[in-house]
Design a protein around this motif. Structure first.
Motif, PDB file in Angstrom:
ATOM      1  N   ASN A   1      -6.724  -2.141  11.063  1.00 58.34           N
ATOM      2  CA  ASN A   1      -6.257  -3.530  11.114  1.00 58.34           C
ATOM      3  C   ASN A   1      -7.397  -4.458  10.720  1.00 58.34           C
ATOM      4  O   ASN A   1      -8.539  -4.259  11.124  1.00 58.34           O
ATOM      5  N   GLY A   2      -7.049  -5.453   9.890  1.00 59.13           N
ATOM      6  CA  GLY A   2      -8.062  -6.430   9.489  1.00 59.13           C
ATOM      7  C   GLY A   2      -8.961  -5.954   8.364  1.00 59.13           C
ATOM      8  O   GLY A   2      -9.926  -6.630   8.005  1.00 59.13           O
TER       9      GLY A   2
ATOM     10  N   LYS B   1      -6.235  -5.300   3.596  1.00 59.94           N
ATOM     11  CA  LYS B   1      -5.162  -4.733   2.758  1.00 59.94           C
ATOM     12  C   LYS B   1      -4.177  -5.810   2.297  1.00 59.94           C
ATOM     13  O   LYS B   1      -3.854  -5.914   1.112  1.00 59.94           O
TER      14      LYS B   1
ATOM     15  N   THR C   1      -4.638  -9.017   2.303  1.00 62.01           N
ATOM     16  CA  THR C   1      -5.374  -9.989   1.486  1.00 62.01           C
ATOM     17  C   THR C   1      -5.428  -9.510   0.038  1.00 62.01           C
ATOM     18  O   THR C   1      -5.250 -10.307  -0.898  1.00 62.01           O
TER      19      THR C   1
ATOM     20  N   GLN D   1       4.478  -8.030   4.649  1.00 58.99           N
ATOM     21  CA  GLN D   1       4.301  -7.360   5.940  1.00 58.99           C
ATOM     22  C   GLN D   1       5.208  -8.012   6.983  1.00 58.99           C
ATOM     23  O   GLN D   1       5.857  -7.323   7.761  1.00 58.99           O
TER      24      GLN D   1
ATOM     25  N   HIS E   1       0.210   2.197   7.491  1.00 57.05           N
ATOM     26  CA  HIS E   1      -0.548   2.844   8.567  1.00 57.05           C
ATOM     27  C   HIS E   1       0.014   4.225   8.886  1.00 57.05           C
ATOM     28  O   HIS E   1      -0.650   5.025   9.530  1.00 57.05           O
TER      29      HIS E   1
END
Ligand SMILES: Nc1ncnc2c1ncn2[C@@H]1O[C@H](COP(=O)(O)OP(=O)(O)OP(=O)(O)O)[C@@H](O)[C@H]1O
Ligand SMILES: [Mg+2]
Length: 254
Positions: free
Chosen positions: A36-37, A40, A42, A83, A207
């Protein structure tokens, strides 16, 4: 077909992407994974023109696209899902999918201005394309439903039908199975494989490692905005840097 060279994006002085470089091959599924973060979404935003990279080059078939607005990039044949779902909740399922054909529709609007008799035929053709896309994603019996009345899994599939309806060169999928149960995930995996067999090129952010290992030809791993590994699914799975990125995250959240 798509080449990224040293793409960087900062938010408030913090890097979300730093010097990210890789290529997508025609007809292949490239999975983009990472904690996470990692950056991806972006990256998908920068490729699709929803956001713009601060530095670096993004080329589609040799043409620089990193400064183009989203509608121009869509017109060049790059489509995407989000997302967090972006559907028009009061519109019908079919109209949501037809929104993926606006570029073509603009052309048909021009035809109508020129009073060409092909307009009605064009409209029928667009509708048919929408119905076919919905059929491809197992939603043929829900075309007239308002999008709001669908289950979460069905909404995800409407977004995918909208992304594929325009026969794009490249489809960017941002977590297509997040929040879905096993049965729905298997359903979506089948559709992704079908689209690949039909020759579509995809960048798949996900994921769900089972899905990634199952459908991806190539995997690119981001961690804190940097590309830390890329290669075949098997090679990436046993890469110590990748294991550390994921295990490190588990320790941090324990
Ligand atoms: N519009 C924004 N303004 C400020 N910071 C942002 C913005 N968008 C993303 N970020 C930051 O950039 C980093 C990368 O975020 P991004 O959403 O791309 O990650 P991700 O890999 O998609 O994560 P996830 O798996 O949770 O979806 C994060 O630190 C995030 O907080
Ligand atoms: Mg994301």
């Amino acid at each position: 077909m798509l080449e990224l060279k040293k793409v960087s994006r900062w938010f408030g002085g913090l890097p979300a992407l730093e010097d990210v470089s890789f290529r997508l091959e025609t007809g292949r599924i490239t999975a983009l994974i990472g904690p996470n973060g990692a950056g991806k979404s972006t990256l998908i935003n920068c490729i699709s023109g929803v956001d713009q990279a601060d530095q670096g080059r993004i080329r589609l078939d040799g043409r620089a696209i990193e400064s183009l607005p989203a509608h121009t990039i869509a017109g060049l044949g790059i489509s995407r899902t989000f997302q967090n779902l972006k559907l028009f909740s009061r519109l019908s399922v079919l109209d949501n999918v037809l929104a993926g054909l606006t570029v073509t529709a603009e052309r048909s609007f021009l035809l109508s201005m020129l009073r060409l008799p092909r307009l009605r035929h064009q409209e029928r053709k667009l509708r048919l394309l929408g119905l076919e896309a919905l059929d491809d994603f197992g939603l043929a019996d829900k075309v007239d439903w308002p999008a709001a009345a669908l289950s979460y899994g069905e909404k995800k599939r409407v977004e995918m039908a909208r992304a594929f309806v325009s026969a794009p060169h490249l489809v960017l999928l941002d977590e297509p199975v997040a929040g879905l149960n096993n049965e729905e995930t298997a359903h979506v995996a089948r559709h992704i494989r079908q689209q690949r067999n039909a020759g579509h090129t995809m960048l798949l952010v996900e994921h769900d490692m089972d899905l990634v290992m199952d459908v991806a030809d190539q995997v690119v791993v981001l961690d804190s905005g940097r590309c830390i590994a890329s290669g075949t699914p098997a090679a990436v799975r046993s890469n110590p840097l990748v294991l550390e990125a994921y295990l490190g995250r588990m320790e941090a959240t324990a």
